[in-house]
Design a protein around this motif. Sequence first.
Motif, PDB file in Angstrom:
ATOM      1  N   MET A 206       1.326 -10.825   3.843  1.00 35.63           N
ATOM      2  CA  MET A 206       0.227  -9.400   4.873  1.00 35.63           C
ATOM      3  C   MET A 206       0.517  -8.763   3.007  1.00 35.63           C
ATOM      4  O   MET A 206       1.722  -8.416   2.888  1.00 35.63           O
ATOM      5  N   LYS A 207      -0.977  -8.540   2.790  1.00 31.94           N
ATOM      6  CA  LYS A 207      -1.262  -7.267   1.818  1.00 31.94           C
ATOM      7  C   LYS A 207      -2.188  -6.359   1.508  1.00 31.94           C
ATOM      8  O   LYS A 207      -3.014  -7.155   2.463  1.00 31.94           O
ATOM      9  N   LEU A 208      -2.456  -5.037   2.435  1.00 32.53           N
ATOM     10  CA  LEU A 208      -3.417  -4.066   1.929  1.00 32.53           C
ATOM     11  C   LEU A 208      -3.677  -4.077   0.329  1.00 32.53           C
ATOM     12  O   LEU A 208      -2.683  -3.882  -0.041  1.00 32.53           O
TER      13      LEU A 208
ATOM     14  N   VAL B 259      -8.613   2.486   7.310  1.00 32.72           N
ATOM     15  CA  VAL B 259      -7.468   1.585   6.882  1.00 32.72           C
ATOM     16  C   VAL B 259      -9.130   0.443   7.019  1.00 32.72           C
ATOM     17  O   VAL B 259      -9.546  -0.637   6.005  1.00 32.72           O
TER      18      VAL B 259
ATOM     19  N   ALA C  13      -5.737  -9.569   9.918  1.00 33.47           N
ATOM     20  CA  ALA C  13      -5.950  -9.804   9.560  1.00 33.47           C
ATOM     21  C   ALA C  13      -5.473 -11.902   9.823  1.00 33.47           C
ATOM     22  O   ALA C  13      -4.582 -12.165   8.471  1.00 33.47           O
TER      23      ALA C  13
ATOM     24  N   VAL D 245      -6.320   1.280  -0.500  1.00 34.82           N
ATOM     25  CA  VAL D 245      -6.019   2.387   0.978  1.00 34.82           C
ATOM     26  C   VAL D 245      -5.606   3.496   0.784  1.00 34.82           C
ATOM     27  O   VAL D 245      -5.320   4.669   1.411  1.00 34.82           O
ATOM     28  N   GLU D 246      -4.314   2.940  -0.445  1.00 32.13           N
ATOM     29  CA  GLU D 246      -3.097   4.908  -0.480  1.00 32.13           C
ATOM     30  C   GLU D 246      -4.439   5.876  -0.943  1.00 32.13           C
ATOM     31  O   GLU D 246      -4.428   6.334  -0.649  1.00 32.13           O
TER      32      GLU D 246
ATOM     33  N   MET E 224      -7.013  -6.144   5.025  1.00 34.80           N
ATOM     34  CA  MET E 224      -5.489  -6.146   5.363  1.00 34.80           C
ATOM     35  C   MET E 224      -5.839  -8.145   5.797  1.00 34.80           C
ATOM     36  O   MET E 224      -6.632  -9.178   6.258  1.00 34.80           O
TER      37      MET E 224
ATOM     38  N   GLU F 235     -10.347  -2.162   4.388  1.00 37.08           N
ATOM     39  CA  GLU F 235      -9.770  -3.526   4.250  1.00 37.08           C
ATOM     40  C   GLU F 235     -10.980  -4.406   5.277  1.00 37.08           C
ATOM     41  O   GLU F 235     -11.072  -5.145   5.352  1.00 37.08           O
TER      42      GLU F 235
ATOM     43  N   GLU G 157       4.975 -14.935   4.211  1.00 33.18           N
ATOM     44  CA  GLU G 157       4.252 -13.892   3.844  1.00 33.18           C
ATOM     45  C   GLU G 157       5.148 -13.081   2.334  1.00 33.18           C
ATOM     46  O   GLU G 157       4.068 -12.125   1.948  1.00 33.18           O
TER      47      GLU G 157
END
Lengths: 178, 178
Positions: free
Chosen positions: B1-3, B80, B89, B7-8, A1, B84, A84
């Motif tokens: 913000m992005k994962l 996570v 973050a 992750v999914e 992230m 990541e 963001e």
Amino acid sequence: MKLGEGVEAAIHCAATLASVEGNSTMPGAALAESFGLSPSYLLKHLNMLTAARILESVPGPAGGYRLAKPAERITLLDIVLAIEGREPAFRCGEIRRNGPVKLDASAYVKPCGINAAMLKAERAYRAALAETRLSDIVATYQAEGDPRSLAASCAFVERHQRPQKSDPNSQPRERTRQ
Amino acid sequence: MKLGEGVEAAIHCAATLASVEGNSTMPGAALAESFGLSPSYLLKHLNMLTAARILESVPGPAGGYRLAKPAERITLLDIVLAIEGREPAFRCGEIRRNGPVKLDASAYVKPCGINAAMLKAERAYRAALAETRLSDIVATYQAEGDPRSLAASCAFVERHQRPQKSDPNSQPRERTRQ
């Protein structure tokens, strides 16, 4: 992230603009100089803050940026979302539907539990960001910042702020945007 | 913000592996098929989970992946961070030091208040992720998932899981990694 680097610049600039007097503005170039940033890099983020009505951009010779509302009414969440975007960090691609056995949409009416758990954590993150107001950031800096840094910041703001002709006590702030 | 999208996939795969019997494994290709993903795309994420000791990778003809520990001891935060990375973050670039007035390092001994506030929110996010165990995800799915989806998932796991020669009740799980 990862959050973009623009978030740090945006919060610092908003905190600086919380220190200008009355309805004075500060040019984007001065904000960039204040943090050693390229003006063109910063402009993108200042425009995002303006679009989100956190800043307002005043055109003309005495123009520049200022807060669009009191620092008490701006939170870190407002700034993070302005830079963001409002989408959650976890973006469910519904890959649960992509397997070898095809089921019709009625099998997926309930949200995926993984997405629900990830969104719950995101709500906790956003709630924590919403708890911190820009005025809290400024107050903490004024109370705990190094006196030399504080003095340098104050002098910089005094040198670069641009008073407006209108009296902030008798007229509403302009809402003009670039 | 992005994962990242990984992750999914990683959480879904770990939840699937929580359903295999005993110390059986499941090949990466079957996990990829189960979510309509490219095996080569998924491999990267399975390797990350293995490196983080969330999965173990068993080589050989009956090889594949399995959980490296019980689902009760794996949290969404573990997954996570495995995918990541462990960095927060918000990455403070200390732009407060870059302005026109150069102060020596002693002026910046106290952490920047902006960084502190952002890290506080990150702790709230991570705490919420750490509250959800992989076993909770599986239990919710078993209790609330659509019966057709559950039946399809169970049949898929039964068809693709690869029992191991060693008896899980008498021998510790292998810790072999590819």
